[in-house]
Write a protein that holds these residues in place. Structure first.
Motif, mmCIF file in Angstrom:
data_model
loop_
_atom_site.group_PDB
_atom_site.id
_atom_site.type_symbol
_atom_site.label_atom_id
_atom_site.label_comp_id
_atom_site.label_asym_id
_atom_site.label_seq_id
_atom_site.Cartn_x
_atom_site.Cartn_y
_atom_site.Cartn_z
ATOM 1 N N ALA A 196 0.828 -1.213 0.000
ATOM 2 C CA ALA A 196 0.000 0.000 0.000
ATOM 3 C C ALA A 196 0.861 1.261 0.000
ATOM 4 N N ALA A 197 1.972 1.222 0.749
ATOM 5 C CA ALA A 197 2.842 2.409 0.794
ATOM 6 C C ALA A 197 3.439 2.669 -0.588
ATOM 7 N N LEU A 198 3.958 1.617 -1.213
ATOM 8 C CA LEU A 198 4.548 1.800 -2.548
ATOM 9 C C LEU A 198 3.502 2.237 -3.565
ATOM 10 N N THR A 199 2.337 1.601 -3.509
ATOM 11 C CA THR A 199 1.288 1.912 -4.491
ATOM 12 C C THR A 199 0.767 3.333 -4.303
ATOM 13 N N ALA A 200 0.787 3.806 -3.055
ATOM 14 C CA ALA A 200 0.325 5.166 -2.782
ATOM 15 C C ALA A 200 1.220 6.216 -3.435
ATOM 16 N N ILE A 201 2.489 5.884 -3.618
ATOM 17 C CA ILE A 201 3.415 6.949 -4.059
ATOM 18 C C ILE A 201 4.065 6.728 -5.428
ATOM 19 N N VAL A 202 4.161 5.470 -5.876
ATOM 20 C CA VAL A 202 4.920 5.224 -7.117
ATOM 21 C C VAL A 202 4.037 5.410 -8.344
ATOM 22 N N HIS A 203 4.480 6.290 -9.235
ATOM 23 C CA HIS A 203 3.792 6.531 -10.504
ATOM 24 C C HIS A 203 4.671 5.992 -11.633
ATOM 25 N N GLN A 204 4.040 5.847 -12.804
ATOM 26 C CA GLN A 204 4.759 5.413 -14.001
ATOM 27 C C GLN A 204 6.059 6.205 -14.167
ATOM 28 N N GLY A 205 7.159 5.481 -14.343
ATOM 29 C CA GLY A 205 8.432 6.158 -14.608
ATOM 30 C C GLY A 205 9.225 6.538 -13.367
ATOM 31 N N ASP A 206 8.645 6.348 -12.187
ATOM 32 C CA ASP A 206 9.374 6.681 -10.955
ATOM 33 C C ASP A 206 10.459 5.641 -10.653
ATOM 34 N N GLU A 207 11.451 6.086 -9.929
ATOM 35 C CA GLU A 207 12.504 5.161 -9.480
ATOM 36 C C GLU A 207 12.439 5.003 -7.967
ATOM 37 N N VAL A 208 12.723 3.792 -7.509
ATOM 38 C CA VAL A 208 12.778 3.535 -6.070
ATOM 39 C C VAL A 208 14.108 2.845 -5.776
ATOM 40 N N ILE A 209 14.847 3.410 -4.842
ATOM 41 C CA ILE A 209 16.166 2.849 -4.526
ATOM 42 C C ILE A 209 16.025 1.704 -3.530
ATOM 43 N N LEU A 210 16.594 0.564 -3.898
ATOM 44 C CA LEU A 210 16.590 -0.615 -3.019
ATOM 45 C C LEU A 210 18.026 -0.943 -2.648
ATOM 46 N N LEU A 211 18.245 -1.273 -1.400
ATOM 47 C CA LEU A 211 19.570 -1.718 -0.974
ATOM 48 C C LEU A 211 19.528 -3.242 -0.987
ATOM 49 N N GLU A 212 20.253 -3.855 -1.931
ATOM 50 C CA GLU A 212 20.200 -5.308 -1.992
ATOM 51 C C GLU A 212 21.385 -5.920 -1.275
ATOM 52 N N PRO A 213 21.303 -7.130 -0.670
ATOM 53 C CA PRO A 213 20.170 -8.032 -0.750
ATOM 54 C C PRO A 213 18.936 -7.439 -0.074
ATOM 55 N N ASN A 214 17.753 -7.704 -0.659
ATOM 56 C CA ASN A 214 16.535 -7.163 -0.059
ATOM 57 C C ASN A 214 15.409 -8.187 -0.120
ATOM 58 N N TYR A 215 14.447 -7.977 0.755
ATOM 59 C CA TYR A 215 13.270 -8.856 0.846
ATOM 60 C C TYR A 215 12.559 -8.895 -0.502
ATOM 61 N N ASP A 216 11.973 -10.042 -0.805
ATOM 62 C CA ASP A 216 11.544 -10.278 -2.189
ATOM 63 C C ASP A 216 10.303 -9.520 -2.637
ATOM 64 N N SER A 217 9.520 -8.967 -1.733
ATOM 65 C CA SER A 217 8.261 -8.360 -2.200
ATOM 66 C C SER A 217 8.433 -6.937 -2.730
ATOM 67 N N TYR A 218 9.587 -6.300 -2.460
ATOM 68 C CA TYR A 218 9.684 -4.882 -2.816
ATOM 69 C C TYR A 218 9.646 -4.644 -4.335
ATOM 70 N N ALA A 219 10.554 -5.295 -5.050
ATOM 71 C CA ALA A 219 10.702 -4.994 -6.489
ATOM 72 C C ALA A 219 9.430 -5.294 -7.289
ATOM 73 N N PRO A 220 8.754 -6.444 -7.060
ATOM 74 C CA PRO A 220 7.550 -6.705 -7.856
ATOM 75 C C PRO A 220 6.473 -5.639 -7.679
ATOM 76 N N VAL A 221 6.359 -5.066 -6.493
ATOM 77 C CA VAL A 221 5.330 -4.043 -6.275
ATOM 78 C C VAL A 221 5.722 -2.747 -6.999
ATOM 79 N N ILE A 222 7.003 -2.451 -7.000
ATOM 80 C CA ILE A 222 7.469 -1.257 -7.718
ATOM 81 C C ILE A 222 7.161 -1.405 -9.206
ATOM 82 N N THR A 223 7.507 -2.560 -9.785
ATOM 83 C CA THR A 223 7.301 -2.730 -11.239
ATOM 84 C C THR A 223 5.806 -2.787 -11.566
ATOM 85 N N LEU A 224 5.013 -3.405 -10.706
ATOM 86 C CA LEU A 224 3.562 -3.471 -10.936
ATOM 87 C C LEU A 224 2.962 -2.058 -11.012
#
Ligand code: PMP
Ligand code: GLN
Length: 381
Positions: A101-129
């Motif tokens: 919900a937090a990611l979906t509330a703020i991420v729009h088409q074309g936005d970038e989100v910085i991830l520090l990897e290794p990272n938990y698996d649910s973050y990237a799929p929600v960003i791309t979705l």
């Protein structure tokens, strides 16, 4: 029928794959992160009580009032930071929903989100979705997974919408320090970057380390969604109840997603948690409990050929196996499950390019007998 997939990721996680493999081969399951022991009987009695009492209809969208109040009170007592229970605390179906919900509330088409990897698996799929792009900063075991904030800064562009943090960290067991928070505040100052802080292991922290929730830095609090989960703290990962703390402006948007995603969360369990949280010892006892578990596991593998730095938090211990074999970590994890009878998670799965640092993750949230038996097998390698 034809369907154009919106999601490039598979939807199958390594955690379920390894747990199934463990079950198929009768292996000890130190892979997926969940306790092998039950929660407090007081907690199940409370759920039972509220079920019988008939608290079985929809809860309010934001969560029941007494639970939101006690969450806010606990945060105030532990970290000296207040959130308004009416406008800044939302109860959700596990941290997975909070993150979504937090990611979906703020991420729009074309936005970038910085991830520090290794990272938990649910973050990237929600960003791309959501039409966004994950931008990675790679942390490595050679560097004890420490964050170089200048590198994080160098990844910021005019499209950067958010940075995701996780402390205590899954899978590495590292924790953020007060100094990390200061450096983070410095690099986001004068930007509109949001922060999403995954703090599900907040109470699973060892060796006198303090939990540096991002809310403890006033400038960070203003731009952060804190995602928490009762699943980890109270040994009930299957109940899927979590929460999000965020300033009103952010919570307003967060709730617009939550309303249409799950709308409201399992009612009797919310009442049970509201009561259970009134007794601080129920969560203040957790660091010692898990520190003892970590030490037990380390004791069980001390004569093995694994090398490791003790986890500072989370219920995971990462180990390097270079002295044992040159196999890649995925193949080794599968072989250990099938042939040795111990299931683990290969840490390469937490890197977007599957970097193999010859590292396995063990979950030590297990009864002592399981840890001992696993240790015996692992020491023979
Ligand atoms: N974040 C991290 C780092 C986790 O390890 C997990 C759980 N396994 C979650 C989020 C999801 O938590 P929940 O089960 O409450 O959805
Ligand atoms: N967080 C758990 C882990 O890291 C797994 C949760 C899941 O199965 N998605 O093992």
């Amino acid at each position: 029928m034809n369907i154009i997939s919106k999601q490039p990721n598979t939807g199958t996680t390594i955690f379920t794959v390894m747990s199934k493999l463990a079950a198929d081969y009768g292996a000890l399951n130190l892979s997926q992160g969940f306790p092998s022991f039950n929660c407090s009987p007081k907690l199940t009695e409370l759920v039972n009580f509220y079920l019988q009492k008939g608290m079985n209809q929809y809860a309010p969208m934001a969560g029941i009032q007494p639970l939101r109040e006690i969450i806010a009170q606990k945060n105030q007592e532990l970290y000296g930071v207040s959130y308004n229970p009416d406008t800044e605390v939302t109860v959700v179906s596990g941290a997975t929903e909070a993150l979504y919900a937090a990611l979906t509330a703020i991420v729009h088409q074309g936005d970038e989100v910085i991830l520090l990897e290794p990272n938990y698996d649910s973050y990237a799929p929600v960003i791309t979705l959501n039409g966004g792009t994950p931008v990675y900063v790679t942390l490595t075991p050679e560097n004890s997974y420490q964050i170089d904030w200048q590198i994080v800064k160098s990844k910021i562009t005019e499209r950067t919408k958010a940075i995701m943090l996780n402390t205590p960290h899954n899978p590495t067991g590292t924790v953020l320090s007060k100094e990390d928070l200061n450096q983070l505040a410095e690099i986001v100052r004068d930007t509109n970057i949001f922060l999403i802080s995954d703090e599900v292991y907040e109470h699973i922290i060892f060796d006198g380390n303090e939990h540096w929730s991002l809310c403890r830095h006033p400038a960070l609090r203003e731009r952060t969604f804190i995602c928490g989960s009762f699943g980890k703290t109270f040994h009930v990962t299957g109940w899927k109840v979590g929460y999000c703390l965020a300033p009103k402006l952010l919570t307003d948007e967060f709730r617009k997603v939550h309303q249409w995603l799950t709308f409201s969360v399992v009612t009797p369990i919310q009442y049970a948690f509201a009561d259970f949280l009134k007794e601080p010892d129920n969560y203040l006892s957790i660091p010692d409990f898990y520190e003892t578990k970590r030490n037990k596991f380390l004791d069980c593998i001390k004569s093995s050929r694994f090398t490791y730095t003790p986890a500072q938090g989370s219920f995971f211990q990462c180990v390097n196996y270079q002295k044992i074999t040159e196999e890649n970590d995925y193949d080794l994890a599968v072989r250990l499950t099938k042939e040795i009878g111990v299931a683990t998670i290969p840490v390469s799965v937490f890197y977007h390019q599957k970097n193999d640092y010859k590292t396995l993750r063990f979950c030590f949230a297990k009864d002592d007998e399981t840890l001992e038996k696993a240790g015996e097998k692992l020491c023979r390698l």
